[in-house]
Structure formats: structure tokens, C-alpha cells
Design a protein around this motif. Structure first.
Motif, PDB file in Angstrom:
ATOM      1  N   ILE A   1       0.836  -1.203   0.000  1.00 42.16           N
ATOM      2  CA  ILE A   1       0.000   0.000   0.000  1.00 42.16           C
ATOM      3  C   ILE A   1       0.871   1.252   0.000  1.00 42.16           C
ATOM      4  O   ILE A   1       0.575   2.219  -0.703  1.00 42.16           O
ATOM      5  CB  ILE A   1      -0.979  -0.023   1.193  1.00 42.16           C
ATOM      6  N   TYR A   2       1.950   1.242   0.765  1.00 42.30           N
ATOM      7  CA  TYR A   2       2.838   2.405   0.772  1.00 42.30           C
ATOM      8  C   TYR A   2       3.437   2.656  -0.612  1.00 42.30           C
ATOM      9  O   TYR A   2       3.597   3.802  -1.023  1.00 42.30           O
ATOM     10  CB  TYR A   2       3.935   2.256   1.828  1.00 42.30           C
ATOM     11  N   PHE A   3       3.756   1.590  -1.345  1.00 36.74           N
ATOM     12  CA  PHE A   3       4.258   1.778  -2.710  1.00 36.74           C
ATOM     13  C   PHE A   3       3.178   2.404  -3.595  1.00 36.74           C
ATOM     14  O   PHE A   3       3.464   3.275  -4.423  1.00 36.74           O
ATOM     15  CB  PHE A   3       4.750   0.454  -3.302  1.00 36.74           C
ATOM     16  N   LYS A   4       1.936   1.979  -3.431  1.00 39.91           N
ATOM     17  CA  LYS A   4       0.827   2.575  -4.199  1.00 39.91           C
ATOM     18  C   LYS A   4       0.684   4.058  -3.871  1.00 39.91           C
ATOM     19  O   LYS A   4       0.499   4.887  -4.767  1.00 39.91           O
ATOM     20  CB  LYS A   4      -0.491   1.853  -3.904  1.00 39.91           C
ATOM     21  N   ILE A   5       0.763   4.390  -2.595  1.00 47.34           N
ATOM     22  CA  ILE A   5       0.632   5.787  -2.179  1.00 47.34           C
ATOM     23  C   ILE A   5       1.792   6.621  -2.730  1.00 47.34           C
ATOM     24  O   ILE A   5       1.574   7.742  -3.212  1.00 47.34           O
ATOM     25  CB  ILE A   5       0.571   5.891  -0.635  1.00 47.34           C
ATOM     26  N   SER A   6       2.995   6.076  -2.700  1.00 46.07           N
ATOM     27  CA  SER A   6       4.139   6.845  -3.198  1.00 46.07           C
ATOM     28  C   SER A   6       4.020   7.128  -4.702  1.00 46.07           C
ATOM     29  O   SER A   6       4.461   8.168  -5.172  1.00 46.07           O
ATOM     30  CB  SER A   6       5.467   6.135  -2.887  1.00 46.07           C
ATOM     31  N   LYS A   7       3.363   6.230  -5.435  1.00 44.62           N
ATOM     32  CA  LYS A   7       3.133   6.487  -6.872  1.00 44.62           C
ATOM     33  C   LYS A   7       2.136   7.614  -7.075  1.00 44.62           C
ATOM     34  O   LYS A   7       2.252   8.398  -8.008  1.00 44.62           O
ATOM     35  CB  LYS A   7       2.646   5.220  -7.572  1.00 44.62           C
ATOM     36  N   ILE A   8       1.158   7.710  -6.179  1.00 41.71           N
ATOM     37  CA  ILE A   8       0.138   8.755  -6.294  1.00 41.71           C
ATOM     38  C   ILE A   8       0.733  10.136  -6.048  1.00 41.71           C
ATOM     39  O   ILE A   8       0.431  11.092  -6.758  1.00 41.71           O
ATOM     40  CB  ILE A   8      -1.028   8.490  -5.299  1.00 41.71           C
ATOM     41  N   ILE A   9       1.607  10.246  -5.056  1.00 41.96           N
ATOM     42  CA  ILE A   9       2.095  11.581  -4.660  1.00 41.96           C
ATOM     43  C   ILE A   9       3.380  12.016  -5.343  1.00 41.96           C
ATOM     44  O   ILE A   9       3.906  13.076  -5.041  1.00 41.96           O
ATOM     45  CB  ILE A   9       2.249  11.686  -3.125  1.00 41.96           C
ATOM     46  N   ARG A  10       3.874  11.248  -6.266  1.00 41.90           N
ATOM     47  CA  ARG A  10       5.107  11.661  -6.967  1.00 41.90           C
ATOM     48  C   ARG A  10       4.836  12.716  -7.980  1.00 41.90           C
ATOM     49  O   ARG A  10       3.941  12.912  -8.608  1.00 41.90           O
ATOM     50  CB  ARG A  10       5.765  10.480  -7.628  1.00 41.90           C
TER      51      ARG A  10
END
Length: 125
Positions: free
Chosen positions: A116-125
């Protein structure tokens, strides 16, 4: 003292009503009115930000930019909040691992949370 971190005493934090003096006054404190976190890790991180604010200009600017992005992209913010509902408390899982009390379910929860953290990091890049 860490470089770039302001240290504020507990009496000062309570006197300024940043932190509550007791559990009953939590909602009347600054952190109580700001805490809309979705996880216990988020609550602890928010408290850390209030108790040990950054004095580093670049870090402050990075945080401001992220907040501005999320305010301009509310659909991303809602998506992140939904994802965070599924995150398990990694700090507690790691504590269980270090005390050799971790279960297979804990390992699965940790794995899902990291994804989930990897998914979130893709959203906020």
C-alpha cells in the motif's frame, strides 16, 4: 539534539495547548483538532510532527508542497485515505518481530501494508 529539529518541552506543548494536559481535553488541543489520521501510525507521526517540528527550510517546503498538491487533488487525497484504512501498524508488527512473537498473519499484514505504501508513493510523486 537532532539537526533541523526543534525541541519543545512537554509543559510548553501543553501550555500552548498543542498537546492536551489530560485525555479529557484532547479534542480541545491543537493536535486533537488536527488529528484526522486513519491509522495509529499516522496518529503517532502527527504527534511527532507537533512535538518535534522541523527547523529545516527544505523539509518544511517539501511538506507544504505535498499539502498543496493534496488540496488541489482531493480525489488523490481520498484515494490515499482509503488505502491507509488498510494499513496495519508496522511499528507494532516490528516490535513483535524483535521480541519473537510475530505470527504469520502479522507477516501478511506487514507485506500488504508495504504494498500500500508503494501505491501511495506512486500517487504523490
Amino acid at each position: 539534539q537532532e539537526k533541523g529539529i526543534l525541541k519543545i518541552s512537554m509543559p510548553t506543548l501543553q501550555g500552548l495547548e498543542i498537546l492536551p494536559k489530560n485525555r479529557d481535553s484532547y479534542k480541545d488541543s491543537l493536535i486533537g483538532s488536527f488529528n484526522k489520521t486513519k491509522s495509529s501510525m499516522g496518529s503517532r507521526r502527527l504527534k511527532e510532527f507537533f512535538c518535534n517540528p522541523s527547523a529545516d527550510f527544505l523539509e518544511i517546503k517539501k511538506r507544504q508542497d505535498l499539502v498543496a498538491y493534496l488540496l488541489d487533488h482531493l480525489e488523490d487525497l481520498e484515494g490515499i485515505r482509503e488505502l491507509l484504512n488498510e494499513v496495519r501498524d508496522l511499528e507494532r508488527i516490528m516490535a513483535k518481530a524483535s521480541s519473537k512473537k510475530i505470527t504469520s498473519q502479522d507477516l501478511l499484514n506487514a507485506s500488504q501494508s508495504i504494498e500500500i505504501y508503494f501505491k501511495i508513493s506512486k500517487i504523490i510523486r
